[in-house]
Design a protein around this motif. Structure first.
Motif, short mmCIF file in Angstrom:
data_model
loop_
_atom_site.label_atom_id
_atom_site.label_comp_id
_atom_site.label_asym_id
_atom_site.label_seq_id
_atom_site.Cartn_x
_atom_site.Cartn_y
_atom_site.Cartn_z
N PRO A 99 0.85 -1.20 0.00
CA PRO A 99 0.00 0.00 0.00
C PRO A 99 0.88 1.24 0.00
O PRO A 99 2.08 1.16 0.31
CB PRO A 99 -0.78 -0.12 1.31
CG PRO A 99 0.13 -0.87 2.22
CD PRO A 99 0.88 -1.83 1.34
N PRO A 100 0.34 2.39 -0.34
CA PRO A 100 1.12 3.63 -0.19
C PRO A 100 1.63 3.76 1.25
O PRO A 100 0.97 3.30 2.19
CB PRO A 100 0.11 4.73 -0.52
CG PRO A 100 -0.92 4.05 -1.38
CD PRO A 100 -1.01 2.64 -0.88
N ALA A 101 2.78 4.36 1.41
CA ALA A 101 3.40 4.47 2.74
C ALA A 101 2.46 5.10 3.77
O ALA A 101 2.43 4.70 4.93
CB ALA A 101 4.69 5.27 2.65
N ALA A 102 1.65 6.06 3.32
CA ALA A 102 0.75 6.75 4.25
C ALA A 102 -0.37 5.85 4.74
O ALA A 102 -1.03 6.16 5.75
CB ALA A 102 0.15 7.98 3.57
N ASP A 103 -0.62 4.72 4.03
CA ASP A 103 -1.69 3.81 4.42
C ASP A 103 -1.19 2.56 5.12
O ASP A 103 -1.98 1.72 5.56
CB ASP A 103 -2.50 3.39 3.19
CG ASP A 103 -3.30 4.54 2.60
OD1 ASP A 103 -3.83 5.34 3.38
OD2 ASP A 103 -3.37 4.63 1.35
N LEU A 104 0.13 2.41 5.22
CA LEU A 104 0.68 1.20 5.81
C LEU A 104 0.28 1.08 7.27
O LEU A 104 -0.09 0.00 7.75
CB LEU A 104 2.20 1.19 5.67
CG LEU A 104 2.92 -0.08 6.11
CD1 LEU A 104 2.42 -1.28 5.32
CD2 LEU A 104 4.42 0.08 5.96
N ILE A 105 0.36 2.18 8.01
CA ILE A 105 -0.09 2.22 9.41
C ILE A 105 -0.96 3.45 9.57
O ILE A 105 -0.87 4.39 8.78
CB ILE A 105 1.10 2.28 10.38
CG1 ILE A 105 1.94 3.55 10.13
CG2 ILE A 105 1.95 1.03 10.30
CD1 ILE A 105 3.03 3.77 11.17
N PRO A 106 -1.84 3.46 10.60
CA PRO A 106 -2.66 4.66 10.82
C PRO A 106 -1.77 5.89 11.04
O PRO A 106 -0.79 5.84 11.77
CB PRO A 106 -3.43 4.31 12.10
CG PRO A 106 -3.45 2.83 12.14
CD PRO A 106 -2.15 2.38 11.55
N GLN A 107 -2.10 6.97 10.38
CA GLN A 107 -1.34 8.21 10.51
C GLN A 107 -2.03 9.12 11.53
O GLN A 107 -3.26 9.20 11.58
CB GLN A 107 -1.24 8.91 9.16
CG GLN A 107 -0.58 8.09 8.08
CD GLN A 107 0.87 7.77 8.41
OE1 GLN A 107 1.67 8.67 8.63
NE2 GLN A 107 1.21 6.50 8.42
N ILE A 108 -1.21 9.81 12.31
CA ILE A 108 -1.74 10.79 13.26
C ILE A 108 -1.61 12.16 12.61
O ILE A 108 -0.50 12.63 12.32
CB ILE A 108 -0.99 10.75 14.58
CG1 ILE A 108 -1.04 9.34 15.18
CG2 ILE A 108 -1.58 11.77 15.55
CD1 ILE A 108 -2.45 8.82 15.43
N THR A 109 -2.75 12.77 12.35
CA THR A 109 -2.78 14.07 11.69
C THR A 109 -2.95 15.17 12.73
O THR A 109 -3.86 15.13 13.54
CB THR A 109 -3.94 14.14 10.69
OG1 THR A 109 -3.81 13.07 9.76
CG2 THR A 109 -3.92 15.46 9.93
N SER A 110 -2.03 16.13 12.70
CA SER A 110 -2.07 17.22 13.65
C SER A 110 -2.82 18.39 13.07
O SER A 110 -2.66 18.74 11.90
CB SER A 110 -0.66 17.65 14.03
OG SER A 110 -0.69 18.80 14.86
N ALA A 111 -3.68 19.01 13.91
CA ALA A 111 -4.41 20.21 13.47
C ALA A 111 -3.62 21.46 13.78
O ALA A 111 -4.05 22.56 13.46
CB ALA A 111 -5.75 20.27 14.19
N GLN A 112 -2.44 21.30 14.42
CA GLN A 112 -1.64 22.46 14.80
C GLN A 112 -0.90 23.04 13.61
O GLN A 112 -0.45 22.32 12.72
CB GLN A 112 -0.63 22.07 15.89
CG GLN A 112 -1.32 21.64 17.19
CD GLN A 112 -2.19 22.72 17.77
OE1 GLN A 112 -1.71 23.82 18.04
NE2 GLN A 112 -3.46 22.45 17.95
#
Length: 448
Positions: free
Chosen positions: A435-448
């Motif tokens: 899978p694309p690297a961003a989908d390999l593990i759950p990503q934590i997206t910061s709103a900061q």
């Protein structure tokens, strides 16, 4: 934000919230280990005598006993046990007991649960996780570690999905020397009063100093003037000297604080502040003290605190001075979730669901899953050969981004994988597909 637990003060996270907490913990571990700190874990319980020997915190301690406890042989009761309320006191005991096996200065980090019987409120729980770092020496510990730990903590907090923060630093030698210089000998009492400054304000603190410690109006005013000094560079030293108080301990503390602030203003400008109102309530601190607040969220209280302790750990005439800081992980995670500073890209670690064409293909699907897992891809296999639409709905409900289909035509397997977010479906080989690297593990997206 997690719902109210049925047992107040003992938070439990949903899976997507736990992913955010794990991200915070993994980030802290990574930073600590990059700076050479070794991980340890101590037992959850200590004797009450051990826990209470430094500071009056008995109201916060959870006592521990067996429901069917019996008198020990000889008629003597077992030592009373309690859950630890922080990680510093257990660590001091650990150092003393294992001194013969440790290389000093000993650099440790420790991430564990602790328990305090406080009134639950936002940012305060009865069971919570702390992340500590300490450096302990044998006999002596160079002051430079006080500077280094401030910089490590700034780096660790700076990597988290949180707003701007201020590491506020003071020095107890500076404060105690000043109080003695103006004639207030009960320095511990003055520190306890100054520690209440943010909660009750300067007028109430002045009253406490006068009525409880016998300070004159002039002495109370001088103590409050010292506590009002703040700067992000070493200019605070000039302000202290301008107050006209002379004392050797004051000079020593002033020189130490100048070292911390001078280096921090160079390496982490704007993030470290000399704040001469910081006192810290625990009695074992002897020099540098630290407290950290989130800018704009000061009502949350300190998210990271600690200090220098020269006499907490000892074995006969052998002393183990140390310096350390503790991050309130649960307090931080509560605020990250409630204010949506960060979120997980999906609720589960699973990246791929392998579907079943029929019930006889389950073992074959497990072979495919094993090949994918062998390359670090998180995979689930469908439990039933339902219609593909139902299997896709299951993946969507779970938050799984990819669905794998296999077709057996005369013994020849062909494979396709579908991104159910975009609808794109392509041929795939279980031996090579990633899978694309961003989908390999759950990503934590910061709103900061």
């Amino acid at each position: 934000m997690a719902r109210k637990a049925s047992l107040s003060g003992f938070p439990e996270w949903l899976p997507q919230e736990r992913l955010v907490e794990q991200h915070v913990l993994d980030s802290l571990r990574r930073t600590f280990e990059l700076h050479g700190f070794s991980s340890i874990e101590t037992r959850a319980v200590e004797t009450v005598e051990q826990l209470l020997r430094k500071g009056e915190i008995d109201k916060e301690v959870y006592g521990l006993h067996r429901l069917q406890a019996e008198e020990a042989e000889g008629g003597k009761s077992e030592d009373k046990l309690a859950l630890h309320f922080d990680l510093t006191v257990p660590f001091a005991r650990y150092v003393v007991e294992n001194a013969g096996h440790l290389a000093f200065p000993f650099r440790r980090y420790q991430i564990q649960k602790v328990w305090r019987g406080e009134r639950p409120q936002e940012g305060r729980a009865r069971e919570f996780t702390q992340a500590d770092i300490d450096v302990v020496g044998d006999g002596e510990l160079p002051f430079r570690y006080d500077v280094e730990l401030a910089l490590v903590i700034v780096e660790a907090l700076g990597a988290l999905p949180i707003p701007e923060f201020k590491l506020r630093v003071n020095n107890r030698k500076l404060a105690e020397g000043f109080y003695r210089g103006i004639g207030l000998d009960d320095t511990a009492g003055v520190l306890r009063s100054i520690d209440k400054l943010e909660k009750v304000g300067p007028q109430k603190v002045a009253e406490l100093l006068q009525h409880e410690l016998g300070a004159t109006v002039e002495q109370a005013e001088a103590a409050l003037k010292l506590a009002s000094i703040r700067s992000e560079d070493t200019s605070f030293a000039q302000e202290v000297r301008a107050l006209g108080v002379s004392n050797d301990l004051l000079d020593e503390g002033l020189a130490e604080l100048e070292q911390v602030i001078g280096e921090a203003s160079h390496r982490a400008p704007g993030r470290v502040l000399a704040d001469l109102s910081i006192a810290r309530g625990l009695d074992y601190y002897t020099g540098t003290v630290y407290e950290t607040v989130l800018v704009g969220h000061e009502q949350l209280g300190s998210i990271c605190s600690g200090g220098r302790y020269d006499a907490l750990a000892a074995k006969g005439n052998r002393k183990f001075p140390g310096v350390g800081l503790s991050i309130g992980v649960t307090r931080l995670v509560m605020r990250i979730l409630s204010q949506e500073f960060a979120s997980a890209s999906r609720h589960v670690p699973t990246a791929v669901l392998v579907t079943l064409a029929d019930d006889g293909s389950w073992s074959q699907a497990q072979d495919i899953a094993a090949q994918l897992r062998g390359r670090g891809i998180s995979v689930e296999v469908a439990a039933k050969a339902e219609k593909f639409g139902k299997q896709i709905k299951y993946a969507d409900r779970r938050g799984i981004p990819f669905v794998w289909f296999s077709t057996d035509e005369d013994g020849n397997l062909s494979h396709e994988v579908k991104d159910i977010r975009s609808g794109e479906q392509v041929a795939a080989d279980p031996k090579t597909w990633m899978p694309p690297a961003a989908d390999l593990i759950p990503q934590i997206t910061s709103a900061q």
